[in-house]
Scaffold this motif. Sequence first.
Motif, PDB file in Angstrom:
ATOM      1  N   GLY A 184       0.847  -1.192   0.000  1.00 13.10           N
ATOM      2  CA  GLY A 184       0.000   0.000   0.000  1.00 13.10           C
ATOM      3  C   GLY A 184       0.880   1.238   0.000  1.00 13.10           C
ATOM      4  N   ASP A 185       0.633   2.119   0.950  1.00 14.14           N
ATOM      5  CA  ASP A 185       1.434   3.345   1.043  1.00 14.14           C
ATOM      6  C   ASP A 185       2.678   3.180   1.914  1.00 14.14           C
ATOM      7  OD1 ASP A 185      -0.317   4.741  -0.572  1.00 14.14           O
ATOM      8  OD2 ASP A 185      -1.550   5.433   1.125  1.00 14.14           O
ATOM      9  N   VAL A 186       2.853   1.984   2.434  1.00 19.05           N
ATOM     10  CA  VAL A 186       3.979   1.770   3.360  1.00 19.05           C
ATOM     11  C   VAL A 186       5.190   1.238   2.596  1.00 19.05           C
ATOM     12  CG1 VAL A 186       4.764   0.543   5.424  1.00 19.05           C
ATOM     13  CG2 VAL A 186       2.371   1.309   5.254  1.00 19.05           C
ATOM     14  N   THR A 187       6.335   1.894   2.799  1.00 14.68           N
ATOM     15  CA  THR A 187       7.599   1.404   2.238  1.00 14.68           C
ATOM     16  C   THR A 187       8.254   0.500   3.270  1.00 14.68           C
ATOM     17  OG1 THR A 187       7.894   3.426   0.953  1.00 14.68           O
ATOM     18  CG2 THR A 187       9.863   2.092   1.356  1.00 14.68           C
ATOM     19  N   ILE A 188       8.484  -0.738   2.874  1.00 22.81           N
ATOM     20  CA  ILE A 188       9.104  -1.695   3.797  1.00 22.81           C
ATOM     21  C   ILE A 188      10.558  -1.906   3.375  1.00 22.81           C
ATOM     22  CG2 ILE A 188       9.016  -4.021   4.768  1.00 22.81           C
ATOM     23  CD1 ILE A 188       5.995  -4.011   4.051  1.00 22.81           C
ATOM     24  N   LEU A 189      11.465  -1.679   4.316  1.00 28.74           N
ATOM     25  CA  LEU A 189      12.894  -1.893   4.063  1.00 28.74           C
ATOM     26  C   LEU A 189      13.316  -3.161   4.795  1.00 28.74           C
ATOM     27  CD1 LEU A 189      14.199   1.766   4.627  1.00 28.74           C
ATOM     28  CD2 LEU A 189      13.548   0.683   2.459  1.00 28.74           C
ATOM     29  N   ASP A 190      13.744  -4.154   4.025  1.00 29.68           N
ATOM     30  CA  ASP A 190      14.199  -5.410   4.622  1.00 29.68           C
ATOM     31  C   ASP A 190      15.717  -5.346   4.770  1.00 29.68           C
ATOM     32  OD1 ASP A 190      11.654  -6.887   4.649  1.00 29.68           O
ATOM     33  OD2 ASP A 190      11.804  -6.768   2.460  1.00 29.68           O
ATOM     34  N   PHE A 191      16.167  -5.301   6.028  1.00 34.35           N
ATOM     35  CA  PHE A 191      17.614  -5.255   6.276  1.00 34.35           C
ATOM     36  C   PHE A 191      18.107  -6.667   6.566  1.00 34.35           C
ATOM     37  CE2 PHE A 191      21.393  -5.072   8.824  1.00 34.35           C
ATOM     38  CZ  PHE A 191      22.133  -4.053   8.256  1.00 34.35           C
ATOM     39  N   SER A 192      19.233  -7.019   5.966  1.00 39.70           N
ATOM     40  CA  SER A 192      19.835  -8.304   6.318  1.00 39.70           C
ATOM     41  C   SER A 192      21.337  -8.124   6.521  1.00 39.70           C
ATOM     42  CB  SER A 192      19.566  -9.359   5.243  1.00 39.70           C
ATOM     43  OG  SER A 192      20.218  -9.011   4.041  1.00 39.70           O
ATOM     44  N   GLY A 193      21.881  -8.846   7.484  1.00 41.19           N
ATOM     45  CA  GLY A 193      23.317  -8.782   7.751  1.00 41.19           C
ATOM     46  C   GLY A 193      23.624  -8.125   9.074  1.00 41.19           C
ATOM     47  N   ALA A 236       8.422   8.782   0.405  1.00 40.09           N
ATOM     48  CA  ALA A 236       7.836   7.907   1.426  1.00 40.09           C
ATOM     49  C   ALA A 236       7.605   8.665   2.727  1.00 40.09           C
ATOM     50  CB  ALA A 236       8.756   6.712   1.682  1.00 40.09           C
ATOM     51  N   LYS A 237       6.446   8.442   3.310  1.00 41.19           N
ATOM     52  CA  LYS A 237       6.126   9.027   4.614  1.00 41.19           C
ATOM     53  C   LYS A 237       5.961   7.943   5.676  1.00 41.19           C
ATOM     54  CE  LYS A 237       5.637  13.462   3.585  1.00 41.19           C
ATOM     55  NZ  LYS A 237       6.599  14.432   4.110  1.00 41.19           N
ATOM     56  N   SER A 238       5.674   6.731   5.223  1.00 44.35           N
ATOM     57  CA  SER A 238       5.455   5.621   6.146  1.00 44.35           C
ATOM     58  C   SER A 238       6.501   4.552   5.839  1.00 44.35           C
ATOM     59  CB  SER A 238       4.050   5.041   5.959  1.00 44.35           C
ATOM     60  OG  SER A 238       3.075   6.054   6.164  1.00 44.35           O
ATOM     61  N   ILE A 239       7.451   4.405   6.740  1.00 43.76           N
ATOM     62  CA  ILE A 239       8.569   3.485   6.494  1.00 43.76           C
ATOM     63  C   ILE A 239       8.610   2.439   7.610  1.00 43.76           C
ATOM     64  CG2 ILE A 239      11.066   3.266   6.246  1.00 43.76           C
ATOM     65  CD1 ILE A 239      11.112   6.149   5.202  1.00 43.76           C
ATOM     66  N   LEU A 240       8.626   1.194   7.185  1.00 44.14           N
ATOM     67  CA  LEU A 240       8.679   0.073   8.127  1.00 44.14           C
ATOM     68  C   LEU A 240      10.011  -0.648   7.905  1.00 44.14           C
ATOM     69  CD1 LEU A 240       7.246  -1.718  10.239  1.00 44.14           C
ATOM     70  CD2 LEU A 240       6.194  -2.964   8.322  1.00 44.14           C
ATOM     71  N   LEU A 241      10.817  -0.692   8.931  1.00 45.96           N
ATOM     72  CA  LEU A 241      12.131  -1.325   8.817  1.00 45.96           C
ATOM     73  C   LEU A 241      12.056  -2.732   9.396  1.00 45.96           C
ATOM     74  CD1 LEU A 241      15.140  -1.213   8.171  1.00 45.96           C
ATOM     75  CD2 LEU A 241      15.495   0.013  10.330  1.00 45.96           C
ATOM     76  N   ASN A 242      12.223  -3.710   8.524  1.00 44.80           N
ATOM     77  CA  ASN A 242      12.154  -5.111   8.920  1.00 44.80           C
ATOM     78  C   ASN A 242      13.556  -5.606   9.277  1.00 44.80           C
ATOM     79  OD1 ASN A 242      11.627  -7.809   9.244  1.00 44.80           O
ATOM     80  ND2 ASN A 242      11.318  -8.227   7.063  1.00 44.80           N
ATOM     81  N   LEU A 243      13.756  -5.923  10.552  1.00 42.43           N
ATOM     82  CA  LEU A 243      15.096  -6.306  11.027  1.00 42.43           C
ATOM     83  C   LEU A 243      15.230  -7.821  11.232  1.00 42.43           C
ATOM     84  CD1 LEU A 243      15.732  -3.410  13.591  1.00 42.43           C
ATOM     85  CD2 LEU A 243      16.690  -3.647  11.292  1.00 42.43           C
TER      86      LEU A 243
END
Lengths: 113, 159
Positions: free
Chosen positions: A10-19, A42-49
């Motif tokens: 949707g409007d959420v940018t998801i950043l998948d971090f690995s390492g 992007a205004k809504s950022i979800l950082l997946n750790l």
Amino acid sequence: MARVTSRKSGDVTILDFSGRLIIGEGDYPLREAVHQALEGGAKSILLNLKDTTTIDSSGIGELISGYTRVTNRGGRLKLENLPSKVQDILQITQLITVFEIYDDEKDAVASFA
Amino acid sequence: MRPNSLPLLPAGQAPQDLVLDLVLPSRPEVLEEVRDRLDSVLGPLGLDEAARDRIGLATHEAVVNAMIHGNRRDPGLPVGLRVLLDGGDLVIRVADRGPGFDPAETADPLRPENRLRPGGRGLLLMTALTDAVGHETGAEGSVAILRWRMGGDARNLHP
């Protein structure tokens, strides 16, 4: 090797971090990914750790920098799927209450609505 | 003493207690190798993965501090890393060529006004992940001393 990939829900940018989110390794890719997301509007950022294998004080600093940059631009940055090692470090540094943290991505995405 | 090494050991330290002795350039690229070398001596001591992680991260923070604050990122200046068994304690000494600092004068990262500062958490992590942290300053530089009591009484990650 640390890596960040970007996807949308949707409007959420998801950043998948690995390492390893540590000095000289994961800190710069994370900074760049947040920067690019903001430049892309992007205004809504979800950082997946989820796939973060370790974190140090520089990595914690990068999380804080990202959080303040996004907040200062009128956006929101939230975290999801914290490995126990990362959660432990956020507790020691008492930053666990600064971030909104989710275990379920659907809940995390819905929270931006 | 090798020309590049620093006086990491107190006078009278029995040499057989030294289990690792490294001299590193002040470049973050060597940090991964440091962790591997550390693991190679901690495993045979019977330390579990959680303990090795605590020791590894506290040592990482001390080495990064030595490179960045002590040696001011000058790759030509060495960081000394020594792992010692001192009676029932595991001791890690990290030496740099800097003037040292007073831990009491560093900003407390847990204070609300510092909470969103990006830096300044290395010492906090070292303190939380060890049983004791000390600092010494001498003519050739300063040394961070990390200490863990062996024998099952190590603190866990939660302060």
